[in-house]
Write a protein that holds these residues in place. Sequence first.
Motif, PDB file in Angstrom:
ATOM      1  N   ASP A 120       0.718  -1.475   0.133  1.00  0.00           N
ATOM      2  CA  ASP A 120       0.040  -0.259  -0.032  1.00  0.00           C
ATOM      3  C   ASP A 120       0.710   1.169  -0.140  1.00  0.00           C
ATOM      4  OD1 ASP A 120      -2.501  -1.355  -0.227  1.00  0.00           O
ATOM      5  OD2 ASP A 120      -2.806  -1.355   1.999  1.00  0.00           O
ATOM      6  N   GLY A 121       2.008   1.179  -0.870  1.00  0.00           N
ATOM      7  CA  GLY A 121       2.710   2.382  -0.912  1.00  0.00           C
ATOM      8  C   GLY A 121       4.056   2.652  -0.144  1.00  0.00           C
ATOM      9  N   GLU A 122       3.970   1.682   1.114  1.00  0.00           N
ATOM     10  CA  GLU A 122       4.847   2.007   2.055  1.00  0.00           C
ATOM     11  C   GLU A 122       5.964   0.867   1.976  1.00  0.00           C
ATOM     12  OE1 GLU A 122       5.141   4.358   4.309  1.00  0.00           O
ATOM     13  OE2 GLU A 122       3.195   5.183   3.311  1.00  0.00           O
ATOM     14  N   GLU A 123       7.286   1.015   1.859  1.00  0.00           N
ATOM     15  CA  GLU A 123       8.009   0.175   1.821  1.00  0.00           C
ATOM     16  C   GLU A 123       8.151  -1.025   2.965  1.00  0.00           C
ATOM     17  OE1 GLU A 123      12.177   1.674   1.399  1.00  0.00           O
ATOM     18  OE2 GLU A 123      11.863   2.603   0.011  1.00  0.00           O
ATOM     19  N   VAL A 124       8.442  -2.314   2.746  1.00  0.00           N
ATOM     20  CA  VAL A 124       8.342  -3.218   3.637  1.00  0.00           C
ATOM     21  C   VAL A 124       9.503  -4.078   3.777  1.00  0.00           C
ATOM     22  CG1 VAL A 124       7.013  -4.600   2.428  1.00  0.00           C
ATOM     23  CG2 VAL A 124       6.510  -4.928   4.552  1.00  0.00           C
ATOM     24  N   ASP A 125       9.623  -5.113   4.543  1.00  0.00           N
ATOM     25  CA  ASP A 125      10.982  -5.760   4.722  1.00  0.00           C
ATOM     26  C   ASP A 125      10.341  -7.100   3.934  1.00  0.00           C
ATOM     27  OD1 ASP A 125      12.081  -4.246   6.487  1.00  0.00           O
ATOM     28  OD2 ASP A 125      11.314  -5.397   8.329  1.00  0.00           O
ATOM     29  N   PHE A 126      11.410  -7.523   3.169  1.00  0.00           N
ATOM     30  CA  PHE A 126      11.232  -8.635   2.486  1.00  0.00           C
ATOM     31  C   PHE A 126      12.437  -9.594   2.552  1.00  0.00           C
ATOM     32  CE2 PHE A 126      12.982  -6.019  -0.607  1.00  0.00           C
ATOM     33  CZ  PHE A 126      13.866  -6.601  -1.211  1.00  0.00           C
ATOM     34  N   ALA A 127      12.229 -10.873   2.386  1.00  0.00           N
ATOM     35  CA  ALA A 127      13.351 -11.878   2.097  1.00  0.00           C
ATOM     36  C   ALA A 127      13.275 -12.748   1.027  1.00  0.00           C
ATOM     37  CB  ALA A 127      13.509 -12.703   3.223  1.00  0.00           C
ATOM     38  N   LEU A 128      14.316 -13.177   0.115  1.00  0.00           N
ATOM     39  CA  LEU A 128      14.416 -14.081  -0.948  1.00  0.00           C
ATOM     40  C   LEU A 128      14.818 -15.436  -0.444  1.00  0.00           C
ATOM     41  CD1 LEU A 128      15.865 -11.819  -3.933  1.00  0.00           C
ATOM     42  CD2 LEU A 128      13.459 -13.031  -3.504  1.00  0.00           C
ATOM     43  N   GLU A 129      13.913 -16.076  -0.489  1.00  0.00           N
ATOM     44  CA  GLU A 129      13.893 -17.615   0.228  1.00  0.00           C
ATOM     45  C   GLU A 129      13.689 -18.478  -0.896  1.00  0.00           C
ATOM     46  OE1 GLU A 129      11.742 -17.547   3.633  1.00  0.00           O
ATOM     47  OE2 GLU A 129      13.118 -15.964   4.607  1.00  0.00           O
ATOM     48  N   GLU A 130      14.428 -18.990  -1.930  1.00  0.00           N
ATOM     49  CA  GLU A 130      14.004 -19.641  -3.094  1.00  0.00           C
ATOM     50  C   GLU A 130      13.047 -20.858  -2.735  1.00  0.00           C
ATOM     51  OE1 GLU A 130      14.659 -19.120  -6.232  1.00  0.00           O
ATOM     52  OE2 GLU A 130      15.711 -17.566  -6.171  1.00  0.00           O
ATOM     53  N   GLU A 176      10.642 -18.441  -3.055  1.00  0.00           N
ATOM     54  CA  GLU A 176       9.544 -17.586  -2.674  1.00  0.00           C
ATOM     55  C   GLU A 176      10.263 -16.109  -2.313  1.00  0.00           C
ATOM     56  OE1 GLU A 176       6.491 -18.438  -2.394  1.00  0.00           O
ATOM     57  OE2 GLU A 176       6.948 -20.632  -2.875  1.00  0.00           O
ATOM     58  N   LEU A 177       9.564 -15.355  -2.558  1.00  0.00           N
ATOM     59  CA  LEU A 177       9.636 -14.123  -2.056  1.00  0.00           C
ATOM     60  C   LEU A 177       8.828 -13.862  -0.852  1.00  0.00           C
ATOM     61  CD1 LEU A 177      10.702 -10.785  -2.119  1.00  0.00           C
ATOM     62  CD2 LEU A 177       8.709 -10.425  -3.722  1.00  0.00           C
ATOM     63  N   VAL A 178       9.520 -13.866   0.353  1.00  0.00           N
ATOM     64  CA  VAL A 178       8.628 -13.498   1.485  1.00  0.00           C
ATOM     65  C   VAL A 178       8.407 -12.029   2.257  1.00  0.00           C
ATOM     66  CG1 VAL A 178       8.046 -14.358   4.102  1.00  0.00           C
ATOM     67  CG2 VAL A 178       9.039 -16.118   2.112  1.00  0.00           C
ATOM     68  N   VAL A 179       7.262 -11.561   2.052  1.00  0.00           N
ATOM     69  CA  VAL A 179       7.119 -10.119   2.625  1.00  0.00           C
ATOM     70  C   VAL A 179       6.759 -10.205   4.055  1.00  0.00           C
ATOM     71  CG1 VAL A 179       5.872  -8.012   2.261  1.00  0.00           C
ATOM     72  CG2 VAL A 179       6.714  -9.375   0.205  1.00  0.00           C
TER      73      VAL A 179
END
Length: 486
Positions: free
Chosen positions: A122-132, A134-137
């Motif tokens: 919703d327009g706000e930066e958020v933490d994420f991790a690439l865990e093949e 998957e992209l986990v937000v």
Amino acid sequence: MRPRGWRRPAALVLAAALVLGACGGDDGADGPTTTAPATTEEATTTTDEDAPPGALPTGLGDPLYPDLGAPGLDVQHYDVALEVDEELAASGTVTLTVEATEDLVQVPVDARSLAVEAVTLDGEEVDFALEEPELVVRPDAPIAAGTTFDLAVTYVDDPVIAPEADRLGPGWIIAEDGSYSYTLNEPEATRDWLPSLDHPSDKATWRFAITPPPGTIAVANGVPTAQPADGEDGTWVWELDQPMATYLAQVLVGDWELLERPSDDGIRRIDALLADEVGDHDGLIASTDPQLSYLTSVLGPYPFAAYGVAVVDQQIGLAIEQQTRSLFSADAASPGVGVHELGHQWFGDSVTPAAWSDIWLAESFATYCEWLWAEEDGGPTTGEQAEEALAQRDEDGGPPTDDPTVDTLFGFNVYEGGAVVVEALRREMGDEAFFTLLRTWLADNAGTSVTTEDFTALASEVAGRDLDAFFAAWLSAEDLPDALPA
């Protein structure tokens, strides 16, 4: 779809004039009704030791591809904005409009081998991790069930140069000579070029805004709603208002030429050919109109606003029913394969299997469309084709039509062997009830994803009697009866 290396009984080859082999709704932003292939408890679990308490699994638990999709999420719409560079590699941002169907403490997205640069919620930066794969937000606060949110992922793709011999769908492909690119996704390679929930049970509407290199054009599913002025460069916008599964997404970039033909049925004809091949595939294009007219008379209204074909200059013996514009390799661009892919616009595209193990609901019926057209066009009857395929199936063996493995997902028992099951059902029910079943199935389920159990229940309802014994003997058995029903 018709995969590489497919084979068919000799009489069918003659009927379709094909010797090489190939693969052959409701509108609205609220999205379609879908049937997930597994419960949350059956789905795969995350391997991320840092997953917060209460995190749902990162995959739906599809019997064949368990890591695809995600429970608790329903994508309503994809807004794909891509910049394609001179080497035809893509980067950009895809915005997924998602409804949370359960409380969420993280949001997993299928994204394999992608370089993700930023994610916003919703327009706000958020933490994420690439865990093949998957992209986990991980949002700052849990997302309540019933909430609709926009998840925007900015990324860069690493494309494939020409198809790999042992892979059916490599994703985003650049031709060997570097002159054009195209997508080939089935069954699970959209996630290799587009962060998505890459499972057929989760369908959405689409908008593509693609900026190709100077001097080239961009083509995608649906109809063009904006494009550069003649002779100018810029962004091409294509929109599809009917829900589509991710594996059917089409993007073509390069020296393509759009051929739009007038029609008297309200369905736009938009074909895409490489500029130096215009005129090379007139037989395929010319066959579309009579085939479309015939299948409409049999199956009911065509489910989309447009239809066309696209042909890539490759000798890989493959075609795929990308929604609203089927894609063919040059050696598969024939009317015989064309009617298979056209039949898929009803069976597979409008009404989509809810899990990959339900693929017979697409491929067996698209093959039966081939058989119907062969008979209509003066070739062998559906019965003659079924008898030959039944004999071939008896000789080859293999798994039941409704229980394929990953290795047999695009095998004989799903295609011609599955069309045998369809012909047997027609004889069991009689023509009037059988074609009522097909039209009812397609009308009632347009824009949705469905299961084999949905189909068999409707068949019994239309027949006015329990058909469980029939489906046990024909659909779910390895060894079929020796002869078709009388």
